[in-house]
Design a protein around this motif. Structure first.
Motif, short mmCIF file in Angstrom:
data_model
loop_
_atom_site.label_atom_id
_atom_site.label_comp_id
_atom_site.label_asym_id
_atom_site.label_seq_id
_atom_site.Cartn_x
_atom_site.Cartn_y
_atom_site.Cartn_z
N ASP A 35 5.31 25.84 -4.83
CA ASP A 35 5.27 26.31 -3.44
C ASP A 35 3.88 26.02 -2.90
O ASP A 35 2.89 26.26 -3.58
CB ASP A 35 5.52 27.81 -3.34
N GLY A 36 3.80 25.53 -1.68
CA GLY A 36 2.49 25.27 -1.10
C GLY A 36 2.58 25.05 0.39
O GLY A 36 3.65 24.81 0.93
N HIS A 37 1.43 25.14 1.03
CA HIS A 37 1.38 24.96 2.48
C HIS A 37 0.22 24.06 2.91
O HIS A 37 0.33 23.37 3.89
CB HIS A 37 1.23 26.31 3.18
N SER A 38 -0.88 24.08 2.20
CA SER A 38 -2.08 23.38 2.65
C SER A 38 -2.06 21.91 2.25
O SER A 38 -1.25 21.47 1.43
CB SER A 38 -3.33 24.04 2.07
N SER A 39 -2.97 21.14 2.82
CA SER A 39 -3.09 19.73 2.48
C SER A 39 -3.44 19.54 1.01
O SER A 39 -2.98 18.61 0.37
CB SER A 39 -4.15 19.06 3.35
N GLU A 40 -4.25 20.44 0.46
CA GLU A 40 -4.59 20.36 -0.96
C GLU A 40 -3.34 20.56 -1.80
O GLU A 40 -3.13 19.86 -2.79
CB GLU A 40 -5.65 21.40 -1.32
N ASP A 41 -2.50 21.51 -1.42
CA ASP A 41 -1.25 21.74 -2.15
C ASP A 41 -0.36 20.50 -2.08
O ASP A 41 0.26 20.12 -3.06
CB ASP A 41 -0.49 22.93 -1.55
N LEU A 42 -0.29 19.88 -0.91
CA LEU A 42 0.55 18.70 -0.76
C LEU A 42 0.03 17.52 -1.58
O LEU A 42 0.81 16.70 -2.04
CB LEU A 42 0.69 18.33 0.71
N ALA A 43 -1.29 17.45 -1.80
CA ALA A 43 -1.85 16.40 -2.66
C ALA A 43 -1.32 16.56 -4.08
O ALA A 43 -1.04 15.56 -4.76
CB ALA A 43 -3.37 16.46 -2.63
N GLU A 44 -1.16 17.79 -4.53
CA GLU A 44 -0.59 18.04 -5.86
C GLU A 44 0.85 17.55 -5.92
O GLU A 44 1.27 16.92 -6.89
CB GLU A 44 -0.66 19.53 -6.19
N LEU A 45 1.60 17.81 -4.86
CA LEU A 45 2.98 17.35 -4.81
C LEU A 45 3.04 15.81 -4.80
O LEU A 45 3.91 15.21 -5.42
CB LEU A 45 3.68 17.93 -3.59
N ARG A 46 2.10 15.18 -4.14
CA ARG A 46 2.04 13.71 -4.13
C ARG A 46 1.88 13.17 -5.56
O ARG A 46 2.51 12.18 -5.92
CB ARG A 46 0.90 13.21 -3.25
N GLN A 47 1.07 13.83 -6.36
CA GLN A 47 0.88 13.39 -7.76
C GLN A 47 2.21 13.45 -8.52
O GLN A 47 2.50 12.59 -9.34
CB GLN A 47 -0.16 14.25 -8.46
N ILE A 48 2.99 14.46 -8.23
CA ILE A 48 4.29 14.60 -8.89
C ILE A 48 5.20 13.42 -8.50
O ILE A 48 5.87 12.83 -9.33
CB ILE A 48 4.94 15.94 -8.51
#
Length: 88
Positions: A69-82
Motif C-alpha cells: 500500500d502506498g501513496h507517495s512518489s517514493e512508494d510508487l518508486a518501490e512499486l516500479r522496482q517490482i
C-alpha cells in the motif's frame, strides 16, 4: 470511467511502468476504482487505484504472495522496482 480516474491511472502508470514492461489490462471496478493487471507465467501483479487517490497492490511470484500500500512518489518508486520483473 470518470476523467479524474483516467488522469490518476495515467499519472501512476508514468511513475511505475518500466519502459520495456508490457501494458496492463485495465479493469473498471464497480465502486469506481480502476484495477491494473499484469500476468505472465511466473509473476502476477494487480494494482488498484481508488477514487480517493489510494494505490494498493498485490503480487505473487512463483507461489510467493505479497501486498503493498502506498501513496507517495517514493512508494510508487518501490512499486516500479517490482514491475521491472515484467520487462523480459
Amino acid at each position: 470511467i470518470p476523467m479524474d480516474m483516467l488522469s490518476q491511472v495515467l499519472s501512476v502508470l508514468v511513475q511505475i511502468l518500466p519502459p520495456a514492461a508490457p501494458a496492463p489490462a485495465v479493469v473498471p471496478v464497480q465502486d469506481g476504482s480502476i484495477q491494473l493487471e499484469w500476468f505472465d507465467d511466473d509473476f502476477d501483479v494487480e494494482v488498484l487505484l481508488t477514487p480517493s487517490g489510494g494505490v494498493h497492490a498485490s503480487w505473487s511470484r512463483k507461489g510467493e504472495e505479497q501486498e503493498w500500500d502506498g501513496h507517495s512518489s517514493e512508494d510508487l518508486a518501490e512499486l516500479r522496482q517490482i514491475l521491472e520483473f515484467l520487462e523480459d
